[in-house]
Design an enzyme around this catalytic site. Sequence first.
Site, PDB file in Angstrom:
ATOM      1  N   HIS A 213       0.850  -1.187   0.000  1.00  0.00           N
ATOM      2  CA  HIS A 213       0.000   0.000   0.000  1.00  0.00           C
ATOM      3  C   HIS A 213       0.890   1.243   0.000  1.00  0.00           C
ATOM      4  O   HIS A 213       1.621   1.498   0.945  1.00  0.00           O
ATOM      5  CB  HIS A 213      -0.898   0.035   1.238  1.00  0.00           C
ATOM      6  CG  HIS A 213      -1.820  -1.137   1.347  1.00  0.00           C
ATOM      7  ND1 HIS A 213      -2.470  -1.448   2.518  1.00  0.00           N
ATOM      8  CD2 HIS A 213      -2.207  -2.068   0.442  1.00  0.00           C
ATOM      9  CE1 HIS A 213      -3.225  -2.520   2.327  1.00  0.00           C
ATOM     10  NE2 HIS A 213      -3.072  -2.915   1.075  1.00  0.00           N
ATOM     11  N   ASP A 310      -6.502  -6.111   4.836  1.00  0.00           N
ATOM     12  CA  ASP A 310      -6.324  -6.489   3.439  1.00  0.00           C
ATOM     13  C   ASP A 310      -5.481  -7.761   3.329  1.00  0.00           C
ATOM     14  O   ASP A 310      -4.399  -7.854   3.918  1.00  0.00           O
ATOM     15  CB  ASP A 310      -5.648  -5.353   2.676  1.00  0.00           C
ATOM     16  CG  ASP A 310      -5.595  -5.596   1.173  1.00  0.00           C
ATOM     17  OD1 ASP A 310      -6.422  -6.377   0.666  1.00  0.00           O
ATOM     18  OD2 ASP A 310      -4.730  -4.988   0.514  1.00  0.00           O
TER      19      ASP A 310
END
Length: 368
Positions: A213, A310
């Site tokens: 990310h 995630d």
Amino acid sequence: MIRLLVVDDSALVRRVLGDLFREAGDFEVALARDGVEALEALKTFAPDVITLDIQMPRLDGLSCLDQIMVERPTPVVILSSLTAEGASETVEALALGAVDVMAKPARALSLESDAFAPGLVETVRNAAGARLRRTHRLTERIRRLSMPARSASAGRGKSRPTKPAYVPSALAEPSEAEGLVLVGCSTGGPPALDALLEPLPADFPWPIVVAQHMPRAFTGALARRLDGLCALDVVEVVGPTPLRAGCVYIGRGDADVIVTRRGRELLALAAPADAAYRWHPSVDRLVESARAVLAAERIAAVLMTGMGSDGAASLAQLRADGGWTCAEAEETAVVWGMPGELVRAGGASVVAPLDALAHTLRAAVAPR
């Protein structure tokens, strides 16, 4: 209350950031205009978290960060410009110990604050709870100070194994050894990627695809830095890219990285971010795409430090279907959000500390 130190050489930026964090209601804010003032406030204000600019007079952000991580390790969120120089410096700041990064708006912050503020406040609030390991950061600092010069290409001067040129073999049938490693990480991820990838040999048998990310402006610099540290070739995925052994593929920021098949060849693609997934590049989407083109038992997946969940659901399903999964252990994760969710879901084949991940992964993909 979260004690926040905002460090920026722009009086306007300090005012705007100070106001938006005070309005959030759970921050006590102090301001510093450069690294010198920041180090003083480190002692007098004792912040829980710091936002740090890179380009500043007297003492720049990287030098300031270096001293913070030795004198009083504190979670730091880098606020960086979108220039190429800013991207490289930001990636080095993450390697030095900063836990997260946000790109400054292209226009004046005062004009973009309404759109920028919610994500920034959430990022800083989350970073305040990050776990920093003093001994690990000190080791990193000593290693870096021993290098001839600080640069985004740190590590390129060391000897690296010679790597053969890649010749695609699209006409060959997929072999029994065909497999793929998927890696997911977020907050605290760049130093964790160093620890995972640097020990792996140039002849590592499976391609590695990484969903870290991170904003789009910084993933190219991250790939270049890792390429300088690793025996493996490391590239950013910006278009259809054939996957081969001995290579690492970094997903482009603010997009998703997915795996597909073209004939007999596996490829990584940079796909527009899918709004169905909260974080990008999405670990869940990466794993799901790989599952669509490759049997579960030919996939190994590693979930490392990061806020949120995630990757936890997709890796748990991968393990249930016969794949191999590994979660970073709580004691070494800067944030045990993503790997912790995987462990709680019963989806980790192995739980291992950061310094054991490379060995654990090599054992998992070794021919049997």
